[in-house]
Design an enzyme around this catalytic site. Structure first.
Site, short mmCIF file in Angstrom:
data_model
loop_
_atom_site.label_atom_id
_atom_site.label_comp_id
_atom_site.label_asym_id
_atom_site.label_seq_id
_atom_site.Cartn_x
_atom_site.Cartn_y
_atom_site.Cartn_z
N ASP A 12 7.14 10.52 -8.87
CA ASP A 12 6.30 11.03 -7.77
C ASP A 12 5.91 12.51 -7.86
O ASP A 12 5.99 13.23 -6.84
CB ASP A 12 7.01 10.77 -6.41
CG ASP A 12 7.22 9.29 -6.12
OD1 ASP A 12 6.85 8.45 -6.95
OD2 ASP A 12 7.78 8.97 -5.05
N HIS A 56 0.40 2.86 6.76
CA HIS A 56 1.74 2.47 6.29
C HIS A 56 2.79 2.65 7.38
O HIS A 56 2.75 3.64 8.13
CB HIS A 56 2.11 3.29 5.05
CG HIS A 56 3.30 2.74 4.34
ND1 HIS A 56 4.53 3.34 4.40
CD2 HIS A 56 3.45 1.61 3.61
CE1 HIS A 56 5.39 2.60 3.68
NE2 HIS A 56 4.75 1.57 3.20
N HIS A 84 1.25 10.60 4.05
CA HIS A 84 1.28 11.21 2.71
C HIS A 84 0.92 10.16 1.66
O HIS A 84 1.09 8.96 1.89
CB HIS A 84 2.68 11.79 2.41
CG HIS A 84 3.74 10.73 2.32
ND1 HIS A 84 4.35 10.17 3.43
CD2 HIS A 84 4.27 10.08 1.25
CE1 HIS A 84 5.21 9.25 3.04
NE2 HIS A 84 5.18 9.16 1.72
N LYS A 109 4.20 2.30 -5.97
CA LYS A 109 5.16 1.73 -5.02
C LYS A 109 4.81 2.19 -3.63
O LYS A 109 4.13 3.19 -3.45
CB LYS A 109 6.58 2.16 -5.40
CG LYS A 109 6.75 3.66 -5.37
CD LYS A 109 8.08 4.10 -5.91
CE LYS A 109 8.20 5.60 -5.86
NZ LYS A 109 8.11 6.17 -4.51
N CYS A 154 13.28 9.63 -3.44
CA CYS A 154 12.84 8.67 -4.47
C CYS A 154 13.62 8.80 -5.78
O CYS A 154 13.91 7.79 -6.41
CB CYS A 154 11.34 8.79 -4.67
SG CYS A 154 10.44 8.17 -3.22
#
Ligand code: VGL
Ligand code: ZN
Length: 202
Positions: A12, A56, A84, A109, A154
């Site tokens: 990321d 989301h 984000h 993802k 993450c």
């Protein structure tokens, strides 16, 4: 040069996690030069990309809540984040200096609206696979070096899942940066160490 069984997993390194981004990790962009240099040591370079639909369910904006509050989701507790890494946005793009041309695989993802995905291997229900495990096993990869953002989210969940799946994991602490929400970095480091994740500083 590392043997072909070793892969570099870059988590990321996207604009929204760097200075000026929606979920900026302090000093996030400072690790990019070091990550680029490290790519030359690996035959396999894999990038992950946090990739959320605009609505989301991890976004505070979807719940009328404030960012960084906790809520209960069907799969467990979930931090509410500022919007984000929205699919197609500049914030979701990789840092402009990251050597994305060196990547063999880019794994996205967090694209399912109802579930967040911190780990590069499983979504936050710890069951739905991303497909990365199969890719690595098909290539005969047994060792993973992990770098990127954020150490305590993450990177942490990816490293823990990799260790549980039997990969040897080396976390380059000097090429990661943390969000550190209420002690989350210390907890993450303890949890990773307990699973046998090796930590190195270069
Ligand atoms: C991340 C929070 C939300 C990360 C992604 O890349 O660590 N953190 N989405
Ligand atoms: Zn996210």
């Amino acid at each position: 040069m590392k043997p072909d069984t070793h892969a570099l997993l870059v988590i990321d390194v996207q604009n929204d996690f760097c200075e000026g981004g929606a979920l900026a990790v302090p000093e996030g962009s400072a690790i990019v030069t070091g990550i680029n240099a490290l790519m030359d040591d690996y035959a396999a370079v894999i990038l992950t990309q946090d990739w959320h639909p605009v609505d989301h369910s991890s976004f505070a904006s979807q719940h009328g809540g404030a960012p960084l509050e906790m809520i209960e989701m069907p799969y467990g507790p979930q931090v509410l984040w500022p919007d984000h890494c929205v699919q197609g946005s500049v914030g979701a793009e990789f840092h402009p200096e990251l050597r994305t041309t060196r990547a063999d695989l880019i794994i996205r993802k967090g694209f399912r609206p109802a579930i967040d995905s911190y780990s590069a291997f499983f979504e936050n229900d710890h069951q739905t696979p991303t497909g990365l495990e199969g890719y690595l096993r098909n290539r005969g990869i047994t060792h993973l070096t992990m770098v990127g953002l954020a150490t305590d989210f993450c990177v942490n969940y990816s490293a823990q899942d990799a260790a549980k799946l039997g990969f040897a994991v080396d976390l380059r602490r000097d090429l990661c940066c943390a969000i550190d929400l209420g002690g989350s970095l210390a907890t993450a480091l303890d949890d990773m160490a307990a699973l046998g994740v090796m930590m190195s500083k270069g």
